[in-house]
Design an enzyme around this catalytic site. Sequence first.
Site, mmCIF file in Angstrom:
data_model
loop_
_atom_site.group_PDB
_atom_site.id
_atom_site.type_symbol
_atom_site.label_atom_id
_atom_site.label_comp_id
_atom_site.label_asym_id
_atom_site.label_seq_id
_atom_site.Cartn_x
_atom_site.Cartn_y
_atom_site.Cartn_z
ATOM 1 C CE LYS A 77 -1.723 3.094 2.189
ATOM 2 N NZ LYS A 77 -1.643 4.550 1.819
ATOM 3 C CD GLU A 100 13.771 2.021 9.885
ATOM 4 O OE1 GLU A 100 14.058 3.140 10.360
ATOM 5 O OE2 GLU A 100 14.400 0.984 10.155
ATOM 6 C CB CYS A 137 13.940 9.065 8.122
ATOM 7 S SG CYS A 137 12.792 8.349 7.015
ATOM 8 C CD GLU A 167 10.983 13.265 11.128
ATOM 9 O OE1 GLU A 167 9.878 12.739 11.336
ATOM 10 O OE2 GLU A 167 11.926 12.668 10.572
HETATM 11 C C1 UN1 Z 1 15.268 8.252 4.459
HETATM 12 O O1 UN1 Z 1 16.085 8.899 5.120
HETATM 13 O O2 UN1 Z 1 14.075 8.574 4.471
HETATM 14 O O3 UN1 Z 1 20.423 7.091 3.549
HETATM 15 C C2 UN1 Z 1 15.745 7.110 3.627
HETATM 16 C C3 UN1 Z 1 19.843 7.703 2.667
HETATM 17 C C4 UN1 Z 1 19.016 6.942 1.662
HETATM 18 C C5 UN1 Z 1 17.749 6.443 2.262
HETATM 19 C C6 UN1 Z 1 17.097 7.454 3.139
HETATM 20 N N1 UN1 Z 1 19.793 5.828 1.181
HETATM 21 O O4 UN1 Z 1 19.920 8.912 2.563
#
Ligand code: UN1
Length: 496
Positions: free
Chosen positions: A175, A250, A284, A385
Amino acid sequence: MSEAVRNFIGGKWADAAGGKRFSSQNPANTREVIAEAPLSGRGDVDRAVSAARAAYDGWRHLPAPRRGEILFRAAELLARNKQRLGELVTREMGKILPEGLGDVQEAIDIGYYMAGEGRRLQGETVPSELPDKDCKSMREPLGVVALVTPWNFPIAIPAWKLFASLICGNTVILKPSSETPACASSLVAILAEAGIPPGVVNFVCGPGDAVGEYLMTHPGVDAASFTGSCAAGERLERLLAELHRPLALEMGGKNAIVVMDDADLDLALEGVLWGGFGTSGQRCTAASRVIVHEKVHDRFVSGLKERAAALRLGDGLRPETQVGPVINEAQCKKVLDYIEIGKAEGAEILTGGRRAVNAQLTEGFFVEPTVFAGVKPDMRIAREEIFGPVVSIIKCGSFEEAAGIVNNIPFGLSSSIYSRDVNATARAEKELQTGIVYINASTIGAEVQLPFGGWRHSGSGHPEAGGRGGAIDFFSRMKVVYRDFSGRLQKAQIDK
Ligand code: UN1
């Protein structure tokens, strides 16, 4: 012209039973509709779960190296379609084209990596304490898994979850975020073209609560994996705990770069610009805090102010653009609200701070790259955040103080230190309490052959991507087999 995205259930493309649709748009130009996608309901999810269940036995019995061959073909197809898909990522999600292509490349990388896992998927054989007996552990799939994915890596994150769950022998229902259904559907189409058998990968579009949550808590689902907001993740954590259902999460980050007094300041500056404003801060792993040693603070901050102010905002398909839009109106408002919160808390805006007003940017969700100085570690802009192009600078007097600031928040995904002192960087490796630590590099750019995951409130402690401890550990479970070929009753712990 907009793309007509459809669900994919039991190997067939289908509209939502209710016939309703929603659209995704280009965040750099909201007049451009990218896709019309099915607004699915519970019945569509029920059908997808049944299809995944029906396909499960066939898929788990297909030898893992054969499963890997299909994934390898999918990686090859992704590579062949990289330019087209990268442009789609930029148009539907907004990140600049080099990053859109990077999003696809990450899917290609994980595809090849997981294809190779088909010939590994290790267990162990170890000696038995008894004669004429052997012991081994081996991996088995979990069953039918639900994957719910975000918009910020609209191809890479679905690929992380899909390739890992498939190589382990699970069947899946994906999804995607409603902001980016076309990107996710392109990935599913490539898996179908690569020869995934009907029902092994199912795809259902729709809202997070009515479709995503219903799917993850569905009685026909065995495990779930979610990447998204903390609020949604924590709710799912409670719901799935009651069902005793494995859940990989995550969630957020509030990642810091520490700049020590002996750092290569130009390199650190590049790292802050890339980690703070790349993907418009919507990773993230974005660098949203910069902790600068007082001895270099003023010099570093004036350099950052100048470079951040010069970043060119715009449509990510234009080669001159350095920072794209944020994803939607709500996110734009959230970022601007945090900028007001920062001001009210007494932090000083060095550059940015407004919705961008340039004539070419009025049709999109553009926020100026923003730098706050004079930030204290307990301010909300230093703890919560924001998920936008906002960087907060905190002054520190020592490595110990900096490490305390890095660690003393609920999040623990990524961190970084810039220093030329080998001892200081070795201490940082041990002391920074995050799932990923970078030395003389920014907080972003994790590679797929190692686990990716956050500590504390950043995740559930089931990392994604590869390597020992990565996604294979979540999407498979260990079975232990003891085989006694002595022909007599042997008693472990008793016979000595
Ligand atoms: C994310 O931070 O939402 O490490 C994923 C990174 C990418 C993946 C990020 N390979 O910046």
